[in-house]
Design a protein around this motif. Structure first.
Motif, PDB file in Angstrom:
ATOM      1  N   GLN A 198       0.857  -1.164   0.022  1.00 52.05           N
ATOM      2  CA  GLN A 198       0.024  -0.012  -0.157  1.00 52.05           C
ATOM      3  C   GLN A 198       0.952   1.217  -0.050  1.00 52.05           C
ATOM      4  O   GLN A 198       0.685   1.878   0.553  1.00 52.05           O
ATOM      5  N   SER A 199       1.939   1.299  -0.664  1.00 51.74           N
ATOM      6  CA  SER A 199       2.874   2.215  -0.628  1.00 51.74           C
ATOM      7  C   SER A 199       2.669   3.421  -1.627  1.00 51.74           C
ATOM      8  O   SER A 199       2.395   3.292  -2.944  1.00 51.74           O
ATOM      9  N   GLN A 200       2.526   4.662  -0.982  1.00 56.82           N
ATOM     10  CA  GLN A 200       2.684   5.845  -1.857  1.00 56.82           C
ATOM     11  C   GLN A 200       3.700   5.841  -2.444  1.00 56.82           C
ATOM     12  O   GLN A 200       3.525   6.428  -3.734  1.00 56.82           O
ATOM     13  N   VAL A 201       4.877   5.584  -2.028  1.00 56.91           N
ATOM     14  CA  VAL A 201       6.190   5.951  -2.771  1.00 56.91           C
ATOM     15  C   VAL A 201       5.999   5.125  -4.028  1.00 56.91           C
ATOM     16  O   VAL A 201       6.363   5.541  -5.220  1.00 56.91           O
ATOM     17  N   GLN A 202       5.532   3.604  -4.145  1.00 57.93           N
ATOM     18  CA  GLN A 202       5.472   2.959  -5.375  1.00 57.93           C
ATOM     19  C   GLN A 202       4.528   3.453  -6.176  1.00 57.93           C
ATOM     20  O   GLN A 202       4.629   3.282  -7.467  1.00 57.93           O
ATOM     21  N   LEU A 203       3.448   3.782  -5.795  1.00 57.14           N
ATOM     22  CA  LEU A 203       2.368   4.354  -6.565  1.00 57.14           C
ATOM     23  C   LEU A 203       2.990   5.426  -7.275  1.00 57.14           C
ATOM     24  O   LEU A 203       2.564   5.605  -8.693  1.00 57.14           O
ATOM     25  N   CYS A 204       3.485   6.451  -6.843  1.00 60.51           N
ATOM     26  CA  CYS A 204       4.189   7.514  -7.442  1.00 60.51           C
ATOM     27  C   CYS A 204       4.882   7.121  -8.551  1.00 60.51           C
ATOM     28  O   CYS A 204       4.877   7.517  -9.757  1.00 60.51           O
ATOM     29  N   ILE A 205       5.735   6.220  -8.521  1.00 61.12           N
ATOM     30  CA  ILE A 205       6.679   5.608  -9.464  1.00 61.12           C
ATOM     31  C   ILE A 205       6.026   4.857 -10.581  1.00 61.12           C
ATOM     32  O   ILE A 205       6.323   5.068 -11.531  1.00 61.12           O
ATOM     33  N   LYS A 206       5.107   4.122 -10.129  1.00 60.87           N
ATOM     34  CA  LYS A 206       4.291   3.365 -11.215  1.00 60.87           C
ATOM     35  C   LYS A 206       3.605   4.528 -12.145  1.00 60.87           C
ATOM     36  O   LYS A 206       3.294   4.077 -13.117  1.00 60.87           O
ATOM     37  N   THR A 207       3.027   5.653 -11.277  1.00 59.76           N
ATOM     38  CA  THR A 207       2.275   6.645 -12.014  1.00 59.76           C
ATOM     39  C   THR A 207       3.116   7.468 -13.027  1.00 59.76           C
ATOM     40  O   THR A 207       2.851   8.015 -14.031  1.00 59.76           O
ATOM     41  N   GLY A 208       4.635   7.145 -13.132  1.00 59.30           N
ATOM     42  CA  GLY A 208       5.574   7.728 -13.948  1.00 59.30           C
ATOM     43  C   GLY A 208       6.317   9.109 -13.211  1.00 59.30           C
ATOM     44  O   GLY A 208       6.998   9.687 -13.894  1.00 59.30           O
ATOM     45  N   LEU A 209       6.142   9.138 -12.272  1.00 59.86           N
ATOM     46  CA  LEU A 209       6.971  10.193 -11.238  1.00 59.86           C
ATOM     47  C   LEU A 209       8.141   9.522 -10.838  1.00 59.86           C
ATOM     48  O   LEU A 209       8.337   9.251  -9.638  1.00 59.86           O
ATOM     49  N   THR A 210       8.943   9.228 -11.519  1.00 59.49           N
ATOM     50  CA  THR A 210      10.012   8.519 -11.402  1.00 59.49           C
ATOM     51  C   THR A 210      11.376   8.975 -10.874  1.00 59.49           C
ATOM     52  O   THR A 210      12.080   8.284 -10.389  1.00 59.49           O
ATOM     53  N   LYS A 211      11.322  10.541 -10.852  1.00 60.52           N
ATOM     54  CA  LYS A 211      12.264  11.241  -9.973  1.00 60.52           C
ATOM     55  C   LYS A 211      11.471  11.482  -8.669  1.00 60.52           C
ATOM     56  O   LYS A 211      11.052  12.608  -8.427  1.00 60.52           O
ATOM     57  N   LEU A 212      11.995  10.480  -7.497  1.00 58.97           N
ATOM     58  CA  LEU A 212      11.073  10.732  -6.484  1.00 58.97           C
ATOM     59  C   LEU A 212      12.116  10.604  -5.295  1.00 58.97           C
ATOM     60  O   LEU A 212      12.946   9.917  -5.025  1.00 58.97           O
ATOM     61  N   TYR A 213      11.698  11.546  -4.224  1.00 59.28           N
ATOM     62  CA  TYR A 213      12.447  11.839  -3.100  1.00 59.28           C
ATOM     63  C   TYR A 213      11.391  12.042  -1.989  1.00 59.28           C
ATOM     64  O   TYR A 213      10.007  12.457  -2.126  1.00 59.28           O
ATOM     65  N   SER A 214      11.784  11.662  -0.731  1.00 56.47           N
ATOM     66  CA  SER A 214      10.850  11.723   0.200  1.00 56.47           C
ATOM     67  C   SER A 214      11.683  11.980   1.743  1.00 56.47           C
ATOM     68  O   SER A 214      12.701  11.724   1.852  1.00 56.47           O
ATOM     69  N   PHE A 215      11.239  12.998   2.414  1.00 56.21           N
ATOM     70  CA  PHE A 215      11.809  13.330   3.770  1.00 56.21           C
ATOM     71  C   PHE A 215      11.618  12.023   4.752  1.00 56.21           C
ATOM     72  O   PHE A 215      10.800  11.403   4.592  1.00 56.21           O
TER      73      PHE A 215
END
Length: 435
Positions: free
Chosen positions: A92-109
């Motif tokens: 249920q990862s928001q991180v993985q959902l972003c990447i799968k949607t195409g937001l592949t340059k992804l960072y998190s605090f």
């Protein structure tokens, strides 16, 4: 409410009796149940990442998974006494959902538990770290997509208001923006805990703990809101002591839930006073390090998401932001369910987060456009929104359509709202007499 509480307690008692009856007959299962409900371990991030920036109070993690020509996205996890990795929950990862949607340059605090060395951290310190992070991932002055979750959401909005030229899109989910709105437990307790704005109780709590707010205090506060639910969830494990998938799901969640993260006392007191008691950011009265904070400065596309049954951050606190920002492109979504489910619930992610992130992806490519700012502004101007009228006229003027700008302003000038702007425009066009 009393009847509902009585029914909930009766249900929990009945379930407890059934569990205990089975426990007497099956001691092995009882031992397994005790193990899985008490054996907690530190929570972890499930997606591969690299720490690329460090401070005494936070890390910046890089989850990027490609070299696509896309605007970088920066996630702000919740900051309310729990570990940041909730946004990367397995399955249920928001991180993985972003990447799968195409937001592949992804960072998190990754907000760190406060130590004595970091107890005097201020909001100015945190905003400076956020700016350093944005510089690192997007280049000095570069744009980023911002995703603000829960208490991380108000800080995301604060930074966006101070650096509007650097924000490509802004998602705000379950974040207390208009803290006076709604009818949640916080609003009901405020007059009791902070009578007439007196912060003495909160200051005493911080002082008693050496300038730190113990995360366990916040965790126990959340449990106190729904004690029967937590008891029932632990009792239900007995019926699933041989179900590995169920146990993994339960363990992942409670490893996170029961892992307290301490907060800096100075920062906590500042946030309670200025954001929750005085509601200064929403009112446009907040100053940080000598800088005035205006939500009107936020002009990028904004996506607002609230939970219909969220009693920690009532959805009205998020929705009301749509009328406070300066953006002509604001979209509001109300998802079913409560607070935590808003970020990691399967329905929320499938039906709300996925389409929102898809729109962010479209706006993160060169030439991406949501609906056309002019069309949205014109609709709001026709409805009588004075600010939208001025913004539309400015947009038309910038594009060289002076006739269109004049026409828009004349409509409002007739109502006495935009006479000054119209006079200025006519003077620029060499028509000081308005002919």
């Amino acid at each position: 409410m009393f009847r509902q509480l009585t029914q909930a307690m009766f249900g929990a008692t009945t379930l407890s009796a059934r569990v205990m009856a089975k426990a007497i007959a099956v001691p092995v299962d009882t031992a397994l149940w005790a193990h899985h409900t008490t054996n907690r371990k530190p929570p972890t991030w499930h997606s591969r990442n690299e720490v690329v920036l460090v401070s005494p109070f936070a890390l910046l993690r890089d989850f990027s998974a490609g070299d696509d020509d896309v605007v970088p996205t920066l996630l702000f996890p919740p900051l309310a006494g729990h570990a940041s990795c909730i946004i990367d929950k397995r399955g249920q990862s928001q991180v993985q959902l972003c990447i799968k949607t195409g937001l592949t340059k992804l960072y998190s605090f990754d907000w760190l538990s406060c130590t004595k060395a970091a107890k005097d951290t201020t909001e100015a310190d945190r905003l400076d770290f956020i700016t350093r992070a944005a510089d690192l991932i997007a280049g000095p002055g570069g744009k980023v997509n911002i995703v603000g979750n829960c208490q991380g959401g108000w800080e995301a909005v604060l930074w966006a208001a101070l650096h509007p030229e650097r924000v490509n899109t802004l998602i705000v989910a379950g974040a207390p923006i208009d803290t006076s709105a709604g009818n949640g437990p916080a609003q009901k307790l405020m007059p009791i805990l902070i009578p007439r704005g007196n912060m003495a109780l909160y200051k005493a709590m911080v002082k008693a703990n050496g300038g730190i707010v113990p995360g366990i205090n916040l965790v126990m506060g959340f449990i106190a809101m729904h004690p029967v639910t937590h008891v029932a969830e632990h009792l239900k494990v007995y019926a699933h002591v041989h179900d590995r998938e169920y146990l993994d799901h339960f363990g992942d969640f409670y490893d996170w839930y029961f892992y307290p993260v301490n907060l800096p006392g100075k920062l906590y007191l500042w946030a309670v006073e200025h954001l929750f008691v005085r509601n200064e950011m929403f009112k446009g009265e907040l100053e940080v390090a000598g800088q005035a904070v205006s939500l009107r400065s936020i002009t990028c596309p904004v996506f607002l998401l609230g939970g219909e049954e969220d009693d920690i951050t009532p959805w009205q606190q998020v929705r009301n932001m749509q009328d406070a920002v300066g953006s002509s492109q604001v979209r509001w979504y109300l998802a079913p369910g409560g607070h935590i489910g808003l970020f990691i619930g399967r329905q929320s992610q499938a039906e709300y987060w996925t389409p929102i992130l898809a729109q962010v992806r479209e706006l993160s490519r060169p030439g991406g456009d949501l609906d056309g700012a002019e069309q949205i502004l014109r609709a709001r101007a026709v409805a009588g929104d004075e600010w939208a009228t001025r913004r539309l006229a400015g947009l038309l003027e910038e594009s060289g359509d002076l006739d269109g700008a004049e026409q828009v302003l004349r409509v409002r000038a007739d109502a006495g709202d935009a006479a000054t702007e119209l006079a200025g425009l006519l003077e620029e066009r060499g028509e000081p007499d308005g002919t």
